[in-house]
Motif scaffolding. Sequence first.
Motif: not given
Length: 851
Positions: A172-183
Amino acid sequence: MRFAYSPLSFAILTALSTSIYANDLSQAATSASIDSPIPLTPIVMQAEKTVVLGTTSYTKEDLEKTPNSSKNITDFLKVNPNVQFSNDHLAASTQADLKPAEISIHGAQSFQNKFIINGVSNTNILDPQGNGNAYTGQLASGSQGVAINTDLLCNLDVLDSNVSAKYGSFTGGVISADTCAPDTEIGKIHGSISYDYTESDWSRYHLKTDADKDLFEDETTQANQNEYTRQGISANMYSKLSEQWGINLYGSERRSVIPVASGFDTPAHIEQKKHNSNIGATAFYTPNDEMKGKFGFTLGDLEDNNHTASRRNSKNTVTNDSLMIFGELNQQTDWAKLKHKLNYQKIDNVRDWLDDEGKVWLYAEGSKDWQDTDKVKEGSLGTDIRLKQESFNYEFDAIFNHFKWGQSVHQISAGAGYQRDDVSWSRPNTASLYVATTHSTNPNLVTLKNLNGEKCAAGDRLCDEAVTAPFTYKDQEYTYNGQYYVSGTLHEAGTFDGIYEQSFLYVEDEINWNKFKARLGVRADYDGANNNLNFAPRSSFSYKPFTNDALTLTTGWNRYYSAPTYNTDLQREIAGLSYTIKRADQNSEWVKSPNVTYNSTRKTDLDTPYADEFILGLNSQFKNTNVILKWVNREYKDEITRNRTDIPLDSTYKYSYEYGNDGYGSADTYTLSINTVNPLNFKGSWHQFGLALDYNKRVRGTPDYTENTIDTDMTKLVSYDGKIMQYADRPASNFNQPFAARLNWDIGFNALPLKIYHFFSYKNEYNQAISSTNKVEYEGVKLDTYVVEKIKPRFSWDMRTTYDWKIGKDYDAIFGLTINNLTNRNNQFVYNSKLYSEIGRRFIADITFKF
């Protein structure tokens, strides 16, 4: 149901909002260019990426402004024109559910997508399509492990087509997510806390069809959630502890409470509770400019408490506990960028019943009289089940430095990976089911008999000496002087364990030559479940005739192989655990025999299902407008089916089942997207627009691996809306909206911290096939007939507004209101041959505190 007006309602109604779907260009740079009196949260936004047709990137801002009432990934993806939902996903009767909706991308089955969070697979591969059948060992666990809250994410990518050889195990498809990184500044702590609330009194319901009235004029039940409250809280905290170290901590909790009718006088209602929890942490380490790493974990707990109305001791709890642990190391060398990933995934799906026996009795005063009816029910309607999936995964990627060959520039990428999957199924307790059949033309089918005043054996739970109330069978009245069971179904405790291995290797060359760009790659996957080695070619070609972004033509040919589904082995092992049990009378011993209605399923040598894709598209950027036109064709082959055969398993079984590769399907998706690249300024306000149109044609030839089929059923002729065709060639009955239009309009003000987001959705009229009892004669043969129910066009205007109140130098309070279906339109759908309504106008209030 009437909307409950309150001071809170009027206060929040001053802020309106909705969301926008992001286009194929990253909007991070666009967001930064908008003047705002309130600073953006200091986290790393998604870096701007090279435009790749078939990849859509969403930023933190996109995730926050979209009217996502369920706060999960799949609900957010309603903004993507390549994603389709089931016909009933907006059903008015299920709006308290917290489980993510299932989605289809380009006609693939809902479990054939790959979900990734922080680089770790979040996909259920043991039994993702389990239909919840209570006794055959299946559990409706869904295709995702952690049902992560989108408040915790900072970017989301959807790869629907033209996917690089780097990705596998999907069709089908690829759903890629990331949590946050500090800056942030070193030593500073930043974060946010959000709370949202809605309830049934904040929603409107349409009761214009008979099916709607049947649901909503009765008291609240599990299938009819006409009274509920739903609320959630989430928190994010991040800090750059030093030049080398940073950390992100996050968590969320969402709950629904539904006071469902018990069916008894006391208690009259039972609180059905649903909750979804997420918690996690990520540590970031950057010792120098050439190396950086991160490692962390994410936990998820999705729980649903249920009971069956008018059935005593029928409580059961379904839980989905998930854990992901990940580590990633990136290294820049003189010759390549290297990435190492080491991951662990665990998914535990569990169903627990309060009782291991299910029984239906005749009403008997003083004994079986807890319900005012001729029959009373108690106990379970299923068995306890444990599904467990553990995956250990290592991946290595290398992106080598550019080099020239003649007039062309090349960049080669390569990678490899290994995964071990430990899966198990268990039924910890033996369970039994007894149904009250008092009369039948076949005496062997009678299960409940008259005790005739005799005594029950001591401790016999399946015998009762009380005189029953009179009951009627074929206009004749009967009374039992006591009752006892002589037949039932037994499901024995048992276990199944399996260890499987997967591995892959890919290589890809990205070529630039004058006005041409190509990506040529191949991926080899080893499927240990079926002992298959599969080669998937991937290719993409683009041409810029004007050497700039004014026009880009793209095409590509790709093959995608599905992830293994271990349910084929699971069902083969557990099917033999079901038995019919009988006894001659109340004093006789029970005798068990194999239950022929639960035949074993043989597993033949299976091929890995795959999809072949052809893509053709163009992208044009002219001044401040970006236009994308795309056609994706998919052909699905070798999909796994469960086929009934006439081959007897032994002398007891008259027929049997076996898994095969008889499934197939096809899909054509045409998409037109038009978006403004930068906001348009008008009299102290800015405006962003986006339009997406999609047209779909999809065929799903055969059911999925959970449904029983016979080869002759697939090829037999049927009458479909007056046309004669093979049964398997009918248009797909779900995930098949022919045409849809999406329009977004975002508004901001230079002098006011007020933002308004509009999301308009239009879906055209479509045909829903319904089986008819009338036969159509064709060439002397009467054919099964499917008539078509025309579903009128559906329109929805969702709106979200936020008002930012700066309460201090580093503190902001953001008040938000989401309104779904602002015009309160009665949008309808067909389910089980009945016409139902979607949810009407609904309000959801939220507040966020940022620091």
